[in-house]
Design a protein around this motif. Structure first.
Motif, PDB file in Angstrom:
ATOM      1  N   ALA A  61      24.741  26.088  33.995  1.00 49.98           N
ATOM      2  CA  ALA A  61      23.820  27.218  33.891  1.00 49.98           C
ATOM      3  C   ALA A  61      23.672  27.706  32.453  1.00 49.98           C
ATOM      4  O   ALA A  61      22.706  28.401  32.125  1.00 49.98           O
ATOM      5  N   THR A  62      24.625  27.349  31.586  1.00 53.71           N
ATOM      6  CA  THR A  62      24.594  27.839  30.199  1.00 53.71           C
ATOM      7  C   THR A  62      24.255  26.746  29.207  1.00 53.71           C
ATOM      8  O   THR A  62      24.515  26.889  28.004  1.00 53.71           O
ATOM      9  N   ARG A  63      23.689  25.641  29.686  1.00 53.05           N
ATOM     10  CA  ARG A  63      23.324  24.557  28.767  1.00 53.05           C
ATOM     11  C   ARG A  63      22.283  24.994  27.741  1.00 53.05           C
ATOM     12  O   ARG A  63      22.259  24.511  26.619  1.00 53.05           O
ATOM     13  N   GLY A  64      21.422  25.895  28.155  1.00 53.69           N
ATOM     14  CA  GLY A  64      20.406  26.358  27.226  1.00 53.69           C
ATOM     15  C   GLY A  64      20.871  27.511  26.367  1.00 53.69           C
ATOM     16  O   GLY A  64      20.081  28.104  25.625  1.00 53.69           O
ATOM     17  N   GLY A  65      22.142  27.853  26.458  1.00 52.25           N
ATOM     18  CA  GLY A  65      22.673  28.971  25.683  1.00 52.25           C
ATOM     19  C   GLY A  65      23.183  30.073  26.603  1.00 52.25           C
ATOM     20  O   GLY A  65      22.751  30.198  27.746  1.00 52.25           O
ATOM     21  N   VAL A  66      24.123  30.838  26.085  1.00 48.10           N
ATOM     22  CA  VAL A  66      24.733  31.923  26.871  1.00 48.10           C
ATOM     23  C   VAL A  66      23.944  33.202  26.638  1.00 48.10           C
ATOM     24  O   VAL A  66      23.878  33.702  25.513  1.00 48.10           O
ATOM     25  N   GLY A  67      23.339  33.705  27.701  1.00 46.89           N
ATOM     26  CA  GLY A  67      22.584  34.941  27.584  1.00 46.89           C
ATOM     27  C   GLY A  67      23.294  36.092  28.256  1.00 46.89           C
ATOM     28  O   GLY A  67      24.322  35.921  28.920  1.00 46.89           O
ATOM     29  N   ALA A  68      22.733  37.277  28.076  1.00 50.28           N
ATOM     30  CA  ALA A  68      23.338  38.469  28.682  1.00 50.28           C
ATOM     31  C   ALA A  68      23.321  38.379  30.201  1.00 50.28           C
ATOM     32  O   ALA A  68      24.201  38.913  30.885  1.00 50.28           O
ATOM     33  N   GLY A  69      22.323  37.658  30.739  1.00 51.34           N
ATOM     34  CA  GLY A  69      22.208  37.554  32.190  1.00 51.34           C
ATOM     35  C   GLY A  69      23.387  36.847  32.822  1.00 51.34           C
ATOM     36  O   GLY A  69      23.896  37.273  33.861  1.00 51.34           O
ATOM     37  N   ILE A  70      23.858  35.749  32.201  1.00 48.31           N
ATOM     38  CA  ILE A  70      24.976  34.999  32.770  1.00 48.31           C
ATOM     39  C   ILE A  70      26.282  35.784  32.657  1.00 48.31           C
ATOM     40  O   ILE A  70      27.141  35.740  33.541  1.00 48.31           O
ATOM     41  N   LEU A  71      26.444  36.538  31.561  1.00 48.24           N
ATOM     42  CA  LEU A  71      27.642  37.370  31.408  1.00 48.24           C
ATOM     43  C   LEU A  71      27.664  38.489  32.446  1.00 48.24           C
ATOM     44  O   LEU A  71      28.714  38.813  33.011  1.00 48.24           O
ATOM     45  N   LYS A  72      26.497  39.064  32.686  1.00 51.36           N
ATOM     46  CA  LYS A  72      26.407  40.111  33.719  1.00 51.36           C
ATOM     47  C   LYS A  72      26.696  39.525  35.091  1.00 51.36           C
ATOM     48  O   LYS A  72      27.362  40.152  35.919  1.00 51.36           O
ATOM     49  N   LEU A  73      26.237  38.300  35.349  1.00 52.81           N
ATOM     50  CA  LEU A  73      26.492  37.660  36.634  1.00 52.81           C
ATOM     51  C   LEU A  73      27.989  37.447  36.847  1.00 52.81           C
ATOM     52  O   LEU A  73      28.517  37.697  37.929  1.00 52.81           O
ATOM     53  N   ILE A  74      28.678  37.014  35.792  1.00 51.03           N
ATOM     54  CA  ILE A  74      30.129  36.811  35.893  1.00 51.03           C
ATOM     55  C   ILE A  74      30.824  38.134  36.203  1.00 51.03           C
ATOM     56  O   ILE A  74      31.725  38.215  37.059  1.00 51.03           O
ATOM     57  N   ASN A  75      30.399  39.194  35.504  1.00 50.63           N
ATOM     58  CA  ASN A  75      31.000  40.521  35.752  1.00 50.63           C
ATOM     59  C   ASN A  75      30.743  40.992  37.181  1.00 50.63           C
ATOM     60  O   ASN A  75      31.624  41.547  37.837  1.00 50.63           O
ATOM     61  N   ASP A  76      29.526  40.775  37.669  1.00 52.74           N
ATOM     62  CA  ASP A  76      29.174  41.228  39.025  1.00 52.74           C
ATOM     63  C   ASP A  76      29.968  40.490  40.095  1.00 52.74           C
ATOM     64  O   ASP A  76      30.256  41.046  41.164  1.00 52.74           O
ATOM     65  N   LEU A  77      30.316  39.222  39.813  1.00 51.50           N
ATOM     66  CA  LEU A  77      31.025  38.408  40.803  1.00 51.50           C
ATOM     67  C   LEU A  77      32.545  38.526  40.695  1.00 51.50           C
ATOM     68  O   LEU A  77      33.264  37.995  41.524  1.00 51.50           O
ATOM     69  N   THR A  78      33.023  39.228  39.654  1.00 50.67           N
ATOM     70  CA  THR A  78      34.473  39.370  39.459  1.00 50.67           C
ATOM     71  C   THR A  78      35.077  40.230  40.560  1.00 50.67           C
ATOM     72  O   THR A  78      34.555  41.276  40.918  1.00 50.67           O
ATOM     73  N   LYS A  79      36.196  39.756  41.103  1.00 46.68           N
ATOM     74  CA  LYS A  79      36.898  40.504  42.153  1.00 46.68           C
ATOM     75  C   LYS A  79      37.672  41.643  41.504  1.00 46.68           C
ATOM     76  O   LYS A  79      38.599  41.423  40.731  1.00 46.68           O
ATOM     77  N   LYS A  80      37.259  42.835  41.831  1.00 46.83           N
ATOM     78  CA  LYS A  80      37.892  44.021  41.232  1.00 46.83           C
ATOM     79  C   LYS A  80      39.242  44.272  41.890  1.00 46.83           C
ATOM     80  O   LYS A  80      39.386  44.211  43.117  1.00 46.83           O
ATOM     81  N   GLU A  81      40.231  44.573  41.065  1.00 53.25           N
ATOM     82  CA  GLU A  81      41.564  44.894  41.576  1.00 53.25           C
ATOM     83  C   GLU A  81      41.568  46.315  42.116  1.00 53.25           C
ATOM     84  O   GLU A  81      40.926  47.200  41.559  1.00 53.25           O
ATOM     85  N   PRO A  82      42.305  46.553  43.231  1.00 49.54           N
ATOM     86  CA  PRO A  82      42.364  47.909  43.791  1.00 49.54           C
ATOM     87  C   PRO A  82      43.006  48.882  42.814  1.00 49.54           C
ATOM     88  O   PRO A  82      43.934  48.534  42.086  1.00 49.54           O
ATOM     89  N   VAL A  83      42.494  50.074  42.787  1.00 43.31           N
ATOM     90  CA  VAL A  83      43.035  51.109  41.905  1.00 43.31           C
ATOM     91  C   VAL A  83      44.386  51.569  42.428  1.00 43.31           C
ATOM     92  O   VAL A  83      44.533  51.944  43.595  1.00 43.31           O
ATOM     93  N   LYS A  84      45.390  51.499  41.577  1.00 37.66           N
ATOM     94  CA  LYS A  84      46.740  51.916  41.969  1.00 37.66           C
ATOM     95  C   LYS A  84      46.915  53.409  41.734  1.00 37.66           C
ATOM     96  O   LYS A  84      46.608  53.924  40.677  1.00 37.66           O
ATOM     97  N   ARG A  85      47.422  54.068  42.754  1.00 39.49           N
ATOM     98  CA  ARG A  85      47.681  55.501  42.623  1.00 39.49           C
ATOM     99  C   ARG A  85      48.937  55.726  41.799  1.00 39.49           C
ATOM    100  O   ARG A  85      49.968  55.099  42.010  1.00 39.49           O
ATOM    101  N   SER A  86      48.846  56.600  40.846  1.00 41.30           N
ATOM    102  CA  SER A  86      49.998  56.897  40.014  1.00 41.30           C
ATOM    103  C   SER A  86      51.029  57.675  40.817  1.00 41.30           C
ATOM    104  O   SER A  86      50.743  58.241  41.871  1.00 41.30           O
ATOM    105  N   ARG A  87      52.256  57.672  40.303  1.00 41.71           N
ATOM    106  CA  ARG A  87      53.337  58.404  40.973  1.00 41.71           C
ATOM    107  C   ARG A  87      53.020  59.894  41.046  1.00 41.71           C
ATOM    108  O   ARG A  87      53.312  60.553  42.043  1.00 41.71           O
ATOM    109  N   LEU A  88      52.367  60.425  39.974  1.00 42.69           N
ATOM    110  CA  LEU A  88      51.994  61.834  39.973  1.00 42.69           C
ATOM    111  C   LEU A  88      51.016  62.130  41.099  1.00 42.69           C
ATOM    112  O   LEU A  88      51.153  63.141  41.807  1.00 42.69           O
ATOM    113  N   LYS A  89      50.016  61.260  41.284  1.00 48.63           N
ATOM    114  CA  LYS A  89      49.036  61.489  42.338  1.00 48.63           C
ATOM    115  C   LYS A  89      49.688  61.417  43.713  1.00 48.63           C
ATOM    116  O   LYS A  89      49.310  62.158  44.623  1.00 48.63           O
ATOM    117  N   ARG A  90      50.672  60.516  43.877  1.00 51.79           N
ATOM    118  CA  ARG A  90      51.367  60.435  45.168  1.00 51.79           C
ATOM    119  C   ARG A  90      52.125  61.726  45.446  1.00 51.79           C
ATOM    120  O   ARG A  90      52.121  62.240  46.572  1.00 51.79           O
TER     121      ARG A  90
END
Length: 220
Positions: A61-90
């Protein structure tokens, strides 16, 4: 014909595209990845066929060069890690739960809220007599005012025959129901764990696990 973008979106859920891998892949395509990151990327590719297939599709997909669109696609498809609650919040959550419990009991006993609980008042020196319930409930009458105490199974009541009339205080290990007789000697006091509870005349049930006592007012 299916586009590379559609193929990437179809493969990405099966690949381990976490935040770390996503960052290294983007730096690789931007040609700023270090040798250590390239080695880590190689290890990531060997983890699964889905990882390798996803990377191959990104290459095509990047043979023609790396554009902002492909970087955004990678970010959108990244599996986000669950937010860990701090000890203070607990801890804040636990405090909020405790305050909610007090509000509930205050609603049940509006004229005598549990906010009157205090720590360590008078100690336990007043206990000279103890009564224990076995596998079934046991009724104890406190004289001379005839306050009735119904101990729940495997619970224990401690009081003093010498000072009860003046201080009207008892110690409870476990749970019990009270039918408190009227008196001019002040409120009836129950010690459970490290807490003292002041109760007016009437019918109440004390539930305790040895740490956090709860008092419920019963209908006459």
């Amino acid at each position: 014909m299916i586009s590379y973008k559609e193929q990437i979106e179809a493969v990405a859920p099966y690949a381990n595209l976490n935040l770390r891998a996503s960052g290294i892949i983007q730096r690789f395509f931007l040609e700023v990845a270090t040798q250590a990151e390239k080695d880590e990327l190689d290890e990531w590719l060997n983890e699964s066929e889905a990882n390798e297939r996803l990377f191959d599709l990104l290459i095509m997909a990047t043979r023609g060069g790396v554009g902002a669109g492909i970087l955004k696609l990678i970010n959108d498809l990244t599996k986000k890690e669950p937010v860990k609650r701090s000890r203070l919040k607990r801890w804040l959550g636990r405090i909020a739960l405790g305050l909610l419990l007090l509000l509930v009991v205050d609603y049940l006993i509006p004229t005598h809220p549990l906010s009157k609980l205090v720590l360590g008042e008078d100690g336990m020196d007043f206990v000279s007599t103890t009564v224990e319930a076995g596998d079934s409930t046991r009724v104890v009458w406190l004289y001379p005012e005839s306050t009735r105490v119904e101990l729940q199974p495997h619970s224990k009541l401690g009081y003093s025959k010498n000072t009860y009339w003046y201080k009207r205080q008892v110690q409870v290990w476990g749970s019990a129901s009270f039918n408190i007789a009227p008196s001019k000697e002040g409120p009836f006091k129950v010690k459970s764990g490290k807490m003292w509870i002041s109760l007016p005349q009437g019918a109440f049930t004390l539930l305790s696990d040895g740490v956090s006592p709860v008092v419920l007012q019963r209908k006459p």
